[in-house]
Design a protein around this motif. Structure first.
Motif, PDB file in Angstrom:
ATOM      1  N   ASP A   1       9.793  25.075 -11.729  1.00 53.58           N
ATOM      2  CA  ASP A   1       9.754  26.270 -10.894  1.00 53.58           C
ATOM      3  C   ASP A   1       8.555  27.143 -11.215  1.00 53.58           C
ATOM      4  OD1 ASP A   1      12.040  27.300  -8.949  1.00 53.58           O
ATOM      5  OD2 ASP A   1      11.013  29.051  -9.775  1.00 53.58           O
ATOM      6  N   THR A   2       8.142  27.183 -12.467  1.00 48.67           N
ATOM      7  CA  THR A   2       6.962  27.972 -12.844  1.00 48.67           C
ATOM      8  C   THR A   2       5.712  27.449 -12.157  1.00 48.67           C
ATOM      9  OG1 THR A   2       7.927  28.498 -15.002  1.00 48.67           O
ATOM     10  CG2 THR A   2       5.537  28.744 -14.772  1.00 48.67           C
ATOM     11  N   LEU A   3       5.535  26.136 -12.121  1.00 44.74           N
ATOM     12  CA  LEU A   3       4.364  25.555 -11.455  1.00 44.74           C
ATOM     13  C   LEU A   3       4.380  25.843  -9.955  1.00 44.74           C
ATOM     14  CD1 LEU A   3       4.155  22.103 -13.289  1.00 44.74           C
ATOM     15  CD2 LEU A   3       2.696  24.106 -13.620  1.00 44.74           C
ATOM     16  N   GLY A   4       5.551  25.786  -9.355  1.00 44.04           N
ATOM     17  CA  GLY A   4       5.640  26.072  -7.929  1.00 44.04           C
ATOM     18  C   GLY A   4       5.405  27.525  -7.582  1.00 44.04           C
ATOM     19  N   SER A   5       5.522  28.420  -8.569  1.00 48.46           N
ATOM     20  CA  SER A   5       5.414  29.861  -8.303  1.00 48.46           C
ATOM     21  C   SER A   5       4.036  30.280  -7.821  1.00 48.46           C
ATOM     22  CB  SER A   5       5.768  30.651  -9.568  1.00 48.46           C
ATOM     23  OG  SER A   5       4.806  30.461 -10.589  1.00 48.46           O
ATOM     24  N   PHE A   6       2.995  29.517  -8.149  1.00 47.61           N
ATOM     25  CA  PHE A   6       1.639  29.894  -7.735  1.00 47.61           C
ATOM     26  C   PHE A   6       1.489  29.867  -6.208  1.00 47.61           C
ATOM     27  CE2 PHE A   6       0.997  28.303 -12.096  1.00 47.61           C
ATOM     28  CZ  PHE A   6       0.430  29.438 -12.642  1.00 47.61           C
ATOM     29  N   ILE A   7       2.263  29.037  -5.553  1.00 49.73           N
ATOM     30  CA  ILE A   7       2.273  29.010  -4.085  1.00 49.73           C
ATOM     31  C   ILE A   7       3.470  29.786  -3.555  1.00 49.73           C
ATOM     32  CG2 ILE A   7       2.464  27.521  -2.047  1.00 49.73           C
ATOM     33  CD1 ILE A   7       1.026  25.351  -3.609  1.00 49.73           C
ATOM     34  N   TYR A   8       4.583  29.666  -4.255  1.00 52.45           N
ATOM     35  CA  TYR A   8       5.828  30.249  -3.775  1.00 52.45           C
ATOM     36  C   TYR A   8       5.780  31.771  -3.732  1.00 52.45           C
ATOM     37  CZ  TYR A   8      10.715  31.726  -3.916  1.00 52.45           C
ATOM     38  OH  TYR A   8      11.905  32.346  -3.672  1.00 52.45           O
ATOM     39  N   VAL A   9       5.216  32.427  -4.748  1.00 52.54           N
ATOM     40  CA  VAL A   9       5.255  33.897  -4.805  1.00 52.54           C
ATOM     41  C   VAL A   9       4.499  34.548  -3.652  1.00 52.54           C
ATOM     42  CG1 VAL A   9       4.638  35.935  -6.170  1.00 52.54           C
ATOM     43  CG2 VAL A   9       5.721  33.987  -7.277  1.00 52.54           C
ATOM     44  N   PRO A  10       3.252  34.161  -3.347  1.00 54.24           N
ATOM     45  CA  PRO A  10       2.593  34.755  -2.176  1.00 54.24           C
ATOM     46  C   PRO A  10       3.386  34.532  -0.884  1.00 54.24           C
ATOM     47  CG  PRO A  10       0.989  33.597  -3.510  1.00 54.24           C
ATOM     48  CD  PRO A  10       2.341  33.245  -4.063  1.00 54.24           C
ATOM     49  N   CYS A  11       3.964  33.341  -0.742  1.00 53.58           N
ATOM     50  CA  CYS A  11       4.787  33.070   0.443  1.00 53.58           C
ATOM     51  C   CYS A  11       6.019  33.960   0.464  1.00 53.58           C
ATOM     52  CB  CYS A  11       5.199  31.599   0.473  1.00 53.58           C
ATOM     53  SG  CYS A  11       3.845  30.453   0.814  1.00 53.58           S
ATOM     54  N   GLU A  12       6.585  34.212  -0.709  1.00 53.59           N
ATOM     55  CA  GLU A  12       7.766  35.069  -0.800  1.00 53.59           C
ATOM     56  C   GLU A  12       7.425  36.507  -0.421  1.00 53.59           C
ATOM     57  OE1 GLU A  12      11.948  35.544  -2.189  1.00 53.59           O
ATOM     58  OE2 GLU A  12      10.696  33.987  -1.302  1.00 53.59           O
ATOM     59  N   VAL A  13       6.267  36.996  -0.857  1.00 57.03           N
ATOM     60  CA  VAL A  13       5.838  38.354  -0.506  1.00 57.03           C
ATOM     61  C   VAL A  13       5.693  38.483   1.011  1.00 57.03           C
ATOM     62  CG1 VAL A  13       3.948  40.032  -0.676  1.00 57.03           C
ATOM     63  CG2 VAL A  13       4.711  38.792  -2.719  1.00 57.03           C
ATOM     64  N   MET A  14       5.001  37.522   1.625  1.00 56.25           N
ATOM     65  CA  MET A  14       4.821  37.555   3.083  1.00 56.25           C
ATOM     66  C   MET A  14       6.147  37.438   3.805  1.00 56.25           C
ATOM     67  SD  MET A  14       1.353  35.293   3.674  1.00 56.25           S
ATOM     68  CE  MET A  14       1.678  33.997   2.491  1.00 56.25           C
ATOM     69  N   LYS A  15       6.985  36.516   3.353  1.00 53.13           N
ATOM     70  CA  LYS A  15       8.275  36.292   4.001  1.00 53.13           C
ATOM     71  C   LYS A  15       9.134  37.545   3.973  1.00 53.13           C
ATOM     72  CE  LYS A  15      11.742  34.741   1.788  1.00 53.13           C
ATOM     73  NZ  LYS A  15      12.690  33.953   0.973  1.00 53.13           N
ATOM     74  N   GLN A  16       9.244  38.178   2.814  1.00 60.73           N
ATOM     75  CA  GLN A  16      10.146  39.319   2.688  1.00 60.73           C
ATOM     76  C   GLN A  16       9.630  40.545   3.443  1.00 60.73           C
ATOM     77  OE1 GLN A  16      11.051  39.770  -1.558  1.00 60.73           O
ATOM     78  NE2 GLN A  16      12.831  38.494  -1.218  1.00 60.73           N
ATOM     79  N   ARG A  17       8.330  40.738   3.474  1.00 58.21           N
ATOM     80  CA  ARG A  17       7.798  41.860   4.257  1.00 58.21           C
ATOM     81  C   ARG A  17       8.030  41.632   5.753  1.00 58.21           C
ATOM     82  NH1 ARG A  17       2.269  44.223   1.463  1.00 58.21           N
ATOM     83  NH2 ARG A  17       3.169  44.545  -0.630  1.00 58.21           N
ATOM     84  N   MET A  18       7.882  40.401   6.202  1.00 55.51           N
ATOM     85  CA  MET A  18       8.149  40.103   7.603  1.00 55.51           C
ATOM     86  C   MET A  18       9.642  40.225   7.914  1.00 55.51           C
ATOM     87  SD  MET A  18       5.515  36.875   8.044  1.00 55.51           S
ATOM     88  CE  MET A  18       5.869  36.565   9.781  1.00 55.51           C
ATOM     89  N   GLN A  19      10.493  39.890   6.943  1.00 54.78           N
ATOM     90  CA  GLN A  19      11.933  40.017   7.150  1.00 54.78           C
ATOM     91  C   GLN A  19      12.368  41.465   7.314  1.00 54.78           C
ATOM     92  OE1 GLN A  19      13.155  37.762   3.640  1.00 54.78           O
ATOM     93  NE2 GLN A  19      14.043  36.171   4.917  1.00 54.78           N
ATOM     94  N   VAL A  20      11.839  42.361   6.476  1.00 48.46           N
ATOM     95  CA  VAL A  20      12.249  43.762   6.576  1.00 48.46           C
ATOM     96  C   VAL A  20      11.635  44.441   7.796  1.00 48.46           C
ATOM     97  CG1 VAL A  20      12.581  43.980   4.090  1.00 48.46           C
ATOM     98  CG2 VAL A  20      10.384  44.632   5.085  1.00 48.46           C
TER      99      VAL A  20
END
Length: 376
Positions: free
Chosen positions: A152-171
């Motif tokens: 999961d740590t290795l995937g975080s380099f791509i996952y975190v930016p996607c999570e930021v975009m996803k959650q801002r678009m969700q709210v």
């Protein structure tokens, strides 16, 4: 452990995790071991299966994730008082945004899950075997936990930016509802000024965040994400493997003469869902803090992870730290179930079909096992 790929043992003794994906045994001696290319082929397929499974789970359960994000971010978007419960939030999203509102941010969500699923399952299967061989003291559940955390740590380099975009678009919801929220004003923004502009899509969101906040903006809440996801990933794979072992033990002890057999896909569906639900509940406070750090705009409400915990505890207590736990569990039970089911299904139905040497490896392993049993 069933359906977990590992390198063949260099000796005649079985390894603790002696199985390739799809049930290909690894008992063969070094003289008859498959080529390194074939071994790598089996491992790399786990990355592919994990990517497909992760995207599948996220796509199916994205509306529930939107609900969870909206519930957890209320303290920033609308203030800490008179927060909506889960049923009120469902109605709010439906009235203001319709069905489309529940699927806002699905593109970055699926993209992030592709990366996370690939690294999670791929690294688990390669790291787990390496840990068990290099340090026997870390075998079993410890190797599962560590391998899950590393993946999961290795995937975080791509996952975190996607999570930021996803959650801002969700709210944000739809453009109309976001404009309405901005004009009301709240604890974290100047009345009439949005926390950030409306994002038309994933590409627009990434460019806007980079322009306004730099790379730091895309990685907002990175450490809080790791603080949530590393223990979650470790716990989930540990729970999953432990329940698989418990299931096998129960069948041997209580149903020794039974012909009852559950497919790997069904076990993945049931045990994966339980593992995801348990892990999701235990890490909910970490998820609340991560969400609030990622959705806040230029005028920040929290100055870091510790400040977010302190303020949340002071204003909302324990209930604030477990805000959104119900939709989080509702999301992770089926999402984890579908993900593990998909991985087990792909292992069972495609691992022996993709490479022509797989059948030879299977027969070679079975023959070697028979020879070992006869010798003993």
């Amino acid at each position: 452990m069933a359906a977990s790929p590992s390198s063949p043992s260099p000796s005649l003794s079985p390894s603790p995790s002696a199985a390739f994906a799809g049930g290909v045994s690894a008992w063969s001696p070094s003289a008859q071991s498959p080529s390194p290319n074939l071994t790598n082929f089996f491992v790399w397929r786990e990355f592919v299966w994990g990517a497909f499974a992760g995207a599948f789970g996220e796509g199916m359960m994205h509306p529930v994730d939107t609900l969870k994000t909206r519930l957890q971010s209320q303290a920033i978007i609308t203030g800490a008082k008179a927060q909506k419960n889960i049923f009120q939030m469902i109605r709010t999203i439906w009235v203001s945004d319709g069905l489309k509102g529940f699927y806002r941010g699905i593109s970055p969500g699926v993209t992030g899950s592709l990366a996370t699923g690939a690294t999670y399952f791929g690294v688990i299967e390669s790291t787990k075997k390496w840990l068990e061989n290099s340090n026997p003291n870390l075998s079993g559940h410890w190797s599962h936990f560590i391998a899950g955390g590393i993946g999961d740590t290795l995937g975080s380099f791509i996952y975190v930016p996607c999570e930021v975009m996803k959650q801002r678009m969700q709210v944000q919801g739809t453009r109309k509802s976001w404009a309405s929220t901005a004009t009301k004003g709240n604890i974290s923004q100047i009345p009439g000024t949005p926390m950030y502009q409306y994002y038309n899509g994933m590409f627009h969101a990434s460019c806007s965040i980079l322009r306004d906040h730099g790379l730091k903006g895309l990685y907002a809440g990175y450490w809080s994400t790791l603080a949530r996801d590393v223990p979650f990933a470790g716990l989930m794979v540990t729970f999953y493997e432990a329940m698989k072992e418990l299931t096998e033990y129960g069948k041997r002890k209580y149903l020794p003469e039974s012909n009852l057999h559950a497919s790997n896909s069904f076990e993945g569906l049931l045990l994966g869902g339980l593992a995801g639900g348990f892990s999701a509940y235990l890490t909910t406070p970490l998820d609340v803090i991560k969400t609030r750090l990622q959705v806040q705009g230029s005028t920040t409400s929290y100055n870091g992870w510790l400040d977010a915990i302190t303020k949340t505890w002071a204003t909302e207590g324990l209930n604030g730290l477990f805000k959104g736990s119900v939709p989080r569990i509702i999301w992770y039970i089926p999402a984890s179930a579908l993900t593990f089911m998909a991985v087990e299904f792909l292992r069972d139905h495609f691992n022996e079909k993709i490479h022509p040497d797989a059948r030879e490896l299977t027969s070679l392993s079975v023959d070697s096992r028979s020879e070992v049993e006869e010798a003993t």
